[in-house]
Design a protein around this motif. Structure first.
Motif, PDB file in Angstrom:
ATOM      1  N   UNK A  48       0.576  -1.251   0.048  1.00  0.00           N
ATOM      2  CA  UNK A  48      -0.037  -0.044   0.101  1.00  0.00           C
ATOM      3  C   UNK A  48       1.068   1.128   0.005  1.00  0.00           C
ATOM      4  N   UNK A  49       0.271   2.570  -0.708  1.00  0.00           N
ATOM      5  CA  UNK A  49       1.026   3.694  -0.636  1.00  0.00           C
ATOM      6  C   UNK A  49       0.087   4.643   0.177  1.00  0.00           C
ATOM      7  N   UNK A  50       0.566   5.966   0.281  1.00  0.00           N
ATOM      8  CA  UNK A  50       0.437   6.748   1.334  1.00  0.00           C
ATOM      9  C   UNK A  50      -0.848   7.443   1.220  1.00  0.00           C
ATOM     10  N   UNK A  51      -1.409   7.192  -0.318  1.00  0.00           N
ATOM     11  CA  UNK A  51      -2.693   7.897  -0.593  1.00  0.00           C
ATOM     12  C   UNK A  51      -3.956   6.675  -0.464  1.00  0.00           C
ATOM     13  N   UNK A  52      -3.533   5.780  -0.091  1.00  0.00           N
ATOM     14  CA  UNK A  52      -4.731   4.448   0.019  1.00  0.00           C
ATOM     15  C   UNK A  52      -5.192   4.122   1.191  1.00  0.00           C
ATOM     16  N   UNK A  53      -6.448   4.106   1.379  1.00  0.00           N
ATOM     17  CA  UNK A  53      -6.868   4.032   2.697  1.00  0.00           C
ATOM     18  C   UNK A  53      -6.385   2.835   3.630  1.00  0.00           C
ATOM     19  N   UNK A  54      -5.907   1.781   3.377  1.00  0.00           N
ATOM     20  CA  UNK A  54      -5.287   0.941   4.008  1.00  0.00           C
ATOM     21  C   UNK A  54      -3.824   0.965   4.335  1.00  0.00           C
ATOM     22  N   UNK A  55      -3.260   2.067   3.863  1.00  0.00           N
ATOM     23  CA  UNK A  55      -1.946   2.523   4.400  1.00  0.00           C
ATOM     24  C   UNK A  55      -2.070   2.916   5.865  1.00  0.00           C
ATOM     25  N   UNK A  56      -2.904   3.342   6.336  1.00  0.00           N
ATOM     26  CA  UNK A  56      -3.033   3.744   7.900  1.00  0.00           C
ATOM     27  C   UNK A  56      -3.855   2.957   8.619  1.00  0.00           C
ATOM     28  N   UNK A  57      -3.572   2.904  10.026  1.00  0.00           N
ATOM     29  CA  UNK A  57      -4.567   2.406  11.056  1.00  0.00           C
ATOM     30  C   UNK A  57      -5.391   3.185  11.302  1.00  0.00           C
ATOM     31  N   UNK A  58      -6.720   2.975  11.208  1.00  0.00           N
ATOM     32  CA  UNK A  58      -8.018   4.020  11.473  1.00  0.00           C
ATOM     33  C   UNK A  58      -8.406   3.950  12.970  1.00  0.00           C
ATOM     34  N   UNK A  59      -7.543   4.251  13.868  1.00  0.00           N
ATOM     35  CA  UNK A  59      -7.810   4.311  15.314  1.00  0.00           C
ATOM     36  C   UNK A  59      -8.573   5.408  15.851  1.00  0.00           C
ATOM     37  N   UNK A  60      -8.350   6.630  14.968  1.00  0.00           N
ATOM     38  CA  UNK A  60      -9.227   7.921  15.217  1.00  0.00           C
ATOM     39  C   UNK A  60     -10.510   8.082  14.518  1.00  0.00           C
ATOM     40  N   UNK A  61     -10.919   7.102  13.539  1.00  0.00           N
ATOM     41  CA  UNK A  61     -12.218   7.150  12.937  1.00  0.00           C
ATOM     42  C   UNK A  61     -12.986   6.290  12.750  1.00  0.00           C
ATOM     43  N   UNK A  62     -12.548   4.883  13.755  1.00  0.00           N
ATOM     44  CA  UNK A  62     -13.482   3.983  13.509  1.00  0.00           C
ATOM     45  C   UNK A  62     -13.535   3.337  14.743  1.00  0.00           C
ATOM     46  N   UNK A  63     -14.557   2.419  15.407  1.00  0.00           N
ATOM     47  CA  UNK A  63     -14.655   1.678  16.531  1.00  0.00           C
ATOM     48  C   UNK A  63     -14.458   2.590  17.893  1.00  0.00           C
ATOM     49  N   UNK A  64     -14.621   3.921  18.043  1.00  0.00           N
ATOM     50  CA  UNK A  64     -14.563   4.541  19.197  1.00  0.00           C
ATOM     51  C   UNK A  64     -15.273   4.146  20.120  1.00  0.00           C
ATOM     52  N   UNK A  65     -14.787   4.133  21.444  1.00  0.00           N
ATOM     53  CA  UNK A  65     -15.630   3.684  22.498  1.00  0.00           C
ATOM     54  C   UNK A  65     -16.971   4.391  22.668  1.00  0.00           C
TER      55      UNK A  65
END
Length: 606
Positions: free
Chosen positions: A325-342
């Motif tokens: 994956x590259x920097x402009x692809x969604x799977x390049x990042x861990x989405x801890x700030x935008x998904x599954x928040x408490x």
């Protein structure tokens, strides 16, 4: 005895011949010789036979009235009844108190058939005059087709007004799209479908609205209370507030020139994210759920809930290190700030209570594996894989995880990225139909159509029987000449018949209550058995390699020497006719093929 009280000769003779107490003896008198001689007859008393017939009446009565025998009789009488009642009460106690094998609980209606997912506008144009768009009347018209398939549960896309007929761009969450008629139309059709034995669940995506929604237009203008109904930010140094990406690609932030701020959209630019940190937005959707349930829905499916919340300070996402994956692809990042928040847990509990208070079923997609979400009746666990990543080991891991999760909450499967009419997609459907849980089946997949296709019913007109209007609202599928309902019903080996037969098998005890054993054979064949003691077992084998394989299934638990073919993918139609017996130690499987076998188990202990 004569009149003078003397014994006459006859009486005296009897007295001499028979002693006292022997009156019942039998005396046998025989003549000796053939003829009397000299006037004499010789009499021989050759035998006296006596038969004792018991005590006389007087003697019997003497014993009958004796106190000892009276007491003994009463004692035995009472003892008999005590023993009898003791055995009776003992039997009752055993029945009531002895440990019992708990009988399996009956399945809920949403656990029986697959969930048939459809968009009403794609199914059938039934309203008069017909306009080329599927409608509720068309759905009711073709309800018999769904019943023939064995379908009991329907999941329909939103019936709300939307931009350009796109159910992902809702313009009003508490109203009926005029294409589908009025509120009364919805009530009438839902009631009729319920009378036909169907349960209808409607899918809702609360994360975003259409950018044409009046809320968003008022939010742009900062009109209270809509100003913060969406997620807005000033950004930083003429750049978006964070490095967050849209699932669809590109930045998740878009600049609005009129408001002079960025708005968040984790999907398309035309789908601005609602702000669920605003309590009014949460409460509004509680009202939305109840409003639709009151129209007659059996349940609500809330989709993409993992995207409801995002971090308050818009913290940048960290790199995931996913290979390729590259920097402009969604799977390049861990989405801890935008998904599954408490914060998601509390909202789900609130909505679950609303749905259940309206006697509905609450279904979810997009929640993590956690008991915190057990307030839902159904939790969807998508099998998201690419065709080239589909391996036997991958499937075994997924299925074993699914079996574990199904012990907590009844799971629902959807198959992502593997799209019909590929062989892999059909084999995955066959496999999932016979596993615990419920499979969501896109409409038309039973015909080998791409998801989202208009359903071709027959070749009665140029629009494949979908409508009598001049045109359809979108193009017919490219393979409609072969993959239409009328044609597939007449073809004995069509996938329509395979699908229908496997839906029927879901009612067998080994599928309802059976145990599951999985295996990977020859590193490329995924197989599993379903078995309940005293019932026929099932074995599903899926060769994922693009090469022919000869596999030995005999090492799997309870599998006998011979099995019977009950379903198979089209590569095996000629090689393995239905009801054919095959040897478990030498099954020849074509490339990327699957087969469903039935067997009489060995040493069943399941």
């Amino acid at each position: 005895m004569d009149n003078n009280g003397k014994l006459n000769r006859e009486d005296e003779a009897e007295e001499k011949l028979v002693e006292d107490g022997e009156a019942n003896m039998k005396v046998e008198i025989q003549l000796v010789g053939n003829e009397p001689q000299n006037g004499e007859t010789k009499i021989s008393m050759s035998e006296i036979k006596a038969a004792f017939i018991g005590m006389g009446k007087e003697e019997l009565m003497k014993y009958a009235n004796d106190p000892f025998w009276v007491k003994l009789r009463w004692f035995l009488f009472v003892l008999f009844w005590l023993l009898w009642f003791g055995m009776l009460f003992g039997a009752i106690a055993i029945i009531l108190l002895a440990p019992k094998c708990s009988s399996p609980e009956p399945r809920n209606w949403y656990e029986n058939s697959p969930i048939y997912h459809l968009t009403v506008s794609d199914f059938k144009d039934g309203a008069s005059p017909q306009d080329g768009v599927g409608d509720l009347e068309g759905l009711l018209e073709k309800a018999s087709y769904l019943k023939e398939l064995g379908i009991e549960t329907l999941m329909i896309d939103p019936l709300m007004p939307s931009t350009m007929g796109n159910p992902e761009r809702i313009e009003d969450f508490k109203q009926v799209d005029p294409r589908y008629g009025t509120v009364d139309n919805v009530k009438k059709v839902l009631s009729a479908l319920k009378q036909e034995g169907f349960h209808v669940i409607m899918r809702i995506v609360p994360n975003y609205s259409s950018n044409n929604h009046t809320w968003f237009q008022k939010s742009i203008e900062k009109i209270p209370p809509y100003s913060d109904y969406y997620v807005w930010s000033n950004g930083k140094a003429d750049e978006p507030p964070s490095n967050w990406l849209s699932v669809n690609g590109g930045s998740a932030w878009t600049w609005n020139e009129h408001r002079k701020q960025y708005y968040l959209h984790q999907f398309a630019e035309t789908q601005p994210d609602l702000n669920f940190r605003n309590p009014e937005v949460i409460e509004y959707f509680s009202e939305v759920l109840k409003w639709w349930l009151d129209l007659g829905l059996s349940g609500i499916h809330v989709d993409k809930v993992d995207f409801l919340f995002e971090s308050l300070n818009y913290t940048d996402e960290t790199i995931s290190n996913n290979p390729g994956t590259v920097h402009d692809e969604y799977d390049f990042y861990r989405h801890t700030n935008t998904r599954d928040l408490p914060e998601l847990v509390g909202v789900i509990k609130q909505w679950a209570a609303v749905v259940k208070n309206s006697s509905g079923v609450f279904s979810l997609n997009g929640v993590p594996d956690s008991e915190e979400f057990d307030s839902a009746n159904l939790i969807h666990r998508p099998l998201v894989i690419k065709n080239d990543d589909l391996t036997a080991e991958h499937l075994e891991r997924y299925v074993n995880h699914k079996l574990k999760m199904n012990q907590q909450t009844w799971t629902v499967e959807t198959i992502g990225n593997v799209r019909p009419p590929s062989d892999s997609a059909e084999c995955l459907i066959d496999m999932m139909l016979l596993l615990p849980g419920t499979l969501v089946v896109p409409s038309g997949s039973e015909l080998g159509l791409e998801p989202g296709s208009i359903i071709p019913w027959d070749l009665s007109n140029s629009n494949a029987g979908f409508t009598t209007a001049n045109t359809t609202w979108k193009k017919l599928p490219s393979n409609y000449l072969e993959a239409n309902v009328e044609n597939e019903k007449t073809q004995a080996d069509s996938y329509y018949h395979t699908f229908k037969s496997l839906v029927k098998e879901r009612s067998s005890p080994s599928i309802i209550h059976g145990t599951t054993e999985t295996a990977v054979i020859n590193s490329t064949v995924f197989a599993f058995t379903r078995l309940k003691s005293g019932n026929p077992g099932y074995l599903v084998a899926f060769n994922l390699e693009p090469k022919e394989k000869v596999v030995n299934l005999s090492n799997m638990k309870h599998v006998p020497d011979e099995l019977t073919v009950i379903a198979r993918s089209k590569q095996l139609w000629k090689q393995l006719p239905l009801k054919t017996s095959i040897l478990s130690n030498s099954l020849k499987m074509a490339p990327a093929s699957c087969v469903v076998l039935q067997f009489v188990p060995l040493n069943t202990e399941a």
